[in-house]
Design a protein around this motif. Sequence first.
Motif, PDB file in Angstrom:
ATOM      1  N   TYR A   1       0.872  -1.176   0.000  1.00  0.00           N
ATOM      2  CA  TYR A   1       0.000   0.000   0.000  1.00  0.00           C
ATOM      3  C   TYR A   1       0.914   1.233   0.000  1.00  0.00           C
ATOM      4  O   TYR A   1       1.566   1.521   0.998  1.00  0.00           O
ATOM      5  CB  TYR A   1      -0.932   0.016   1.208  1.00  0.00           C
ATOM      6  CG  TYR A   1      -1.847   1.227   1.237  1.00  0.00           C
ATOM      7  CD1 TYR A   1      -3.013   1.247   0.477  1.00  0.00           C
ATOM      8  CD2 TYR A   1      -1.534   2.350   1.988  1.00  0.00           C
ATOM      9  CE1 TYR A   1      -3.850   2.349   0.484  1.00  0.00           C
ATOM     10  CE2 TYR A   1      -2.355   3.459   1.989  1.00  0.00           C
ATOM     11  CZ  TYR A   1      -3.512   3.461   1.245  1.00  0.00           C
ATOM     12  OH  TYR A   1      -4.328   4.561   1.240  1.00  0.00           O
ATOM     13  N   ASN A   2       1.016   1.886  -1.143  1.00  0.00           N
ATOM     14  CA  ASN A   2       1.927   3.026  -1.282  1.00  0.00           C
ATOM     15  C   ASN A   2       3.339   2.655  -0.830  1.00  0.00           C
ATOM     16  O   ASN A   2       3.961   3.356  -0.031  1.00  0.00           O
ATOM     17  CB  ASN A   2       1.404   4.229  -0.497  1.00  0.00           C
ATOM     18  CG  ASN A   2       0.111   4.775  -1.075  1.00  0.00           C
ATOM     19  OD1 ASN A   2      -0.176   4.591  -2.259  1.00  0.00           O
ATOM     20  ND2 ASN A   2      -0.674   5.444  -0.257  1.00  0.00           N
TER      21      ASN A   2
ATOM     22  N   ASP B   1      -1.756  -5.666  -4.193  1.00  0.00           N
ATOM     23  CA  ASP B   1      -1.655  -4.220  -3.968  1.00  0.00           C
ATOM     24  C   ASP B   1      -3.023  -3.651  -3.604  1.00  0.00           C
ATOM     25  O   ASP B   1      -3.992  -3.802  -4.340  1.00  0.00           O
ATOM     26  CB  ASP B   1      -1.108  -3.500  -5.193  1.00  0.00           C
ATOM     27  CG  ASP B   1      -0.937  -2.016  -4.925  1.00  0.00           C
ATOM     28  OD1 ASP B   1      -0.010  -1.656  -4.188  1.00  0.00           O
ATOM     29  OD2 ASP B   1      -1.769  -1.223  -5.428  1.00  0.00           O
ATOM     30  N   ASN B   2      -3.063  -2.964  -2.471  1.00  0.00           N
ATOM     31  CA  ASN B   2      -4.312  -2.400  -1.958  1.00  0.00           C
ATOM     32  C   ASN B   2      -4.563  -0.989  -2.497  1.00  0.00           C
ATOM     33  O   ASN B   2      -4.682  -0.027  -1.737  1.00  0.00           O
ATOM     34  CB  ASN B   2      -4.294  -2.391  -0.421  1.00  0.00           C
ATOM     35  CG  ASN B   2      -4.772  -3.699   0.173  1.00  0.00           C
ATOM     36  OD1 ASN B   2      -5.578  -4.405  -0.425  1.00  0.00           O
ATOM     37  ND2 ASN B   2      -4.274  -4.036   1.345  1.00  0.00           N
TER      38      ASN B   2
ATOM     39  N   SER C   1      -2.721   1.228  -4.282  1.00  0.00           N
ATOM     40  CA  SER C   1      -1.718   2.256  -4.010  1.00  0.00           C
ATOM     41  C   SER C   1      -1.927   3.462  -4.914  1.00  0.00           C
ATOM     42  O   SER C   1      -2.251   3.320  -6.098  1.00  0.00           O
ATOM     43  CB  SER C   1      -0.311   1.697  -4.223  1.00  0.00           C
ATOM     44  OG  SER C   1       0.001   0.707  -3.272  1.00  0.00           O
TER      45      SER C   1
ATOM     46  N   ASN D   1      -8.576  -0.509  -0.861  1.00  0.00           N
ATOM     47  CA  ASN D   1      -7.758  -0.788   0.304  1.00  0.00           C
ATOM     48  C   ASN D   1      -8.489  -1.846   1.130  1.00  0.00           C
ATOM     49  O   ASN D   1      -9.261  -1.537   2.034  1.00  0.00           O
ATOM     50  CB  ASN D   1      -7.541   0.487   1.116  1.00  0.00           C
ATOM     51  CG  ASN D   1      -6.497   0.299   2.203  1.00  0.00           C
ATOM     52  OD1 ASN D   1      -5.909  -0.765   2.335  1.00  0.00           O
ATOM     53  ND2 ASN D   1      -6.271   1.328   2.982  1.00  0.00           N
TER      54      ASN D   1
ATOM     55  N   PRO E   1     -11.498   0.761   4.502  1.00  0.00           N
ATOM     56  CA  PRO E   1     -10.567   1.774   4.010  1.00  0.00           C
ATOM     57  C   PRO E   1     -10.953   3.183   4.384  1.00  0.00           C
ATOM     58  O   PRO E   1     -10.142   4.093   4.324  1.00  0.00           O
ATOM     59  CB  PRO E   1     -10.606   1.562   2.495  1.00  0.00           C
ATOM     60  CG  PRO E   1     -11.869   0.841   2.224  1.00  0.00           C
ATOM     61  CD  PRO E   1     -12.123   0.003   3.420  1.00  0.00           C
TER      62      PRO E   1
ATOM     63  N   HIS F   1      -5.531   3.085   7.069  1.00  0.00           N
ATOM     64  CA  HIS F   1      -4.717   2.565   5.973  1.00  0.00           C
ATOM     65  C   HIS F   1      -4.186   1.181   6.332  1.00  0.00           C
ATOM     66  O   HIS F   1      -3.964   0.876   7.494  1.00  0.00           O
ATOM     67  CB  HIS F   1      -3.528   3.490   5.696  1.00  0.00           C
ATOM     68  CG  HIS F   1      -3.936   4.826   5.193  1.00  0.00           C
ATOM     69  ND1 HIS F   1      -4.778   5.007   4.120  1.00  0.00           N
ATOM     70  CD2 HIS F   1      -3.630   6.082   5.645  1.00  0.00           C
ATOM     71  CE1 HIS F   1      -4.949   6.302   3.902  1.00  0.00           C
ATOM     72  NE2 HIS F   1      -4.280   6.972   4.816  1.00  0.00           N
ATOM     73  N   SER F   2      -3.940   0.379   5.330  1.00  0.00           N
ATOM     74  CA  SER F   2      -3.413  -0.971   5.586  1.00  0.00           C
ATOM     75  C   SER F   2      -1.911  -0.942   5.594  1.00  0.00           C
ATOM     76  O   SER F   2      -1.259   0.074   5.406  1.00  0.00           O
ATOM     77  CB  SER F   2      -3.926  -1.935   4.521  1.00  0.00           C
ATOM     78  OG  SER F   2      -3.418  -1.627   3.270  1.00  0.00           O
TER      79      SER F   2
END
Length: 310
Positions: free
Chosen positions: A15-16, A43-44, A46, A69, A303, A307-308
Motif C-alpha cells: 500500500y503506497n 496491492d491495496n 496504491s 484498500n 478503508p 490505511h493498511s
Amino acid sequence: MSISEVTVAVVVVTYNSEELLPDLLTALGPGLAGLSWHLTVADNASADGTVATLRRLAPEATVVEMGRNAGYAAGINAAVAAAPPHTAILVLNPDVRLKPGCVETLTAVVGTSGTGIAVPHIVDGAGALIPTQRREPTILRALGDAVLGARKAGRYAILGEVVTDERRYAHETVTDWAEGSTVLISRECWQRCGPWDESFFLYSEETDFALRARDAGFVTRFVPDARAVHLEGDSRHSPKLWALLTLNRVRLYRRRHGLATTAVYWLVLLGREVSRALLGRQTSKAAVRDLLRPAKIREVPGPATVHSAG
C-alpha cells in the motif's frame, strides 16, 4: 520433505510501498537462496507508483490489484489464492529485508515436531532486537502491561504478552504466536487453518491465525538462526492505527472467551489507555474514544477508517 522439494510462495501486501520495493526485491534472492520460489504481490490500491515499479523491477512476479484498500488479511488471502503451486507460504511485509539463507533455515523446521508456522530472529534498522515472540492474551497479562509497561511485564510469563527477555531469543523455542511481518506457513497448516480472518483488516489477524493453528495442533516456532530486518511501521505514533490495534485486541479476545471475561479485559485495556491519555498521548486518547463506543468494537474496519500495511 527435502529442500529440493520445497517451493515457497512469497506473499507481499503493498500500500503506497514504492520506495520500499527496490531493497525488498534485492534481498529476496539471497534470503531465499537454495529454494524454488515465486513472488505474488497484492496491492491495496496504491496511489503512488507501487504497481508500475513492481512490474518494472520484478516482471516475473504475479500482481493482484485489489482495486481498493481491502486490508492486510484480504491481501494475503488474495495473493495466496493467485500464487502458483507451492509447499510453503512466506508472508512478508514490504519493509522487511531478509538476511541470506533466512528462509531455507525456516523451511528446515516447518513440518517437523508439529511446526506449522516458523518465524525468524528480527532486528530493526539499527540492529536492535525486535521482541517478536508473543504469549496468548489474558486479563492478567493485559493488567501487567497496564501497570508495569510491556517491557517490564514481558519478563514474566504470567504478566506479559510480549516476550522481552532477550535470553529467550538465543535458542529455538515454541511461542503462542509471533508478530506477522515475516512468517513461513506450511501448506498443510494453511489448508487446515486458512484463510486469514479479513474482518480484522489490520492487526490481530496474525494472532488469530496462529492461535487457530495451535488449536488444530500446529505450533509456532521461533528460529534464531534465521535472520531478517524489519524497518517497522507507525502504529505506535498514529492515533488511528493505535486505536485500531487496541480495538482488535478486544475483538480477538471476545472470540475466544465469554462476554463477562471480555468485559474485564476491555476494562483493563481502557484503564491502560486512560492512564496514558492523561499523560497527553494522542494515540491513547484515540483508543479511549473508540473503546467507549461499543459499535466500534463490533465494526469491521474498512478503508474509510484506516490505511493498511505497507
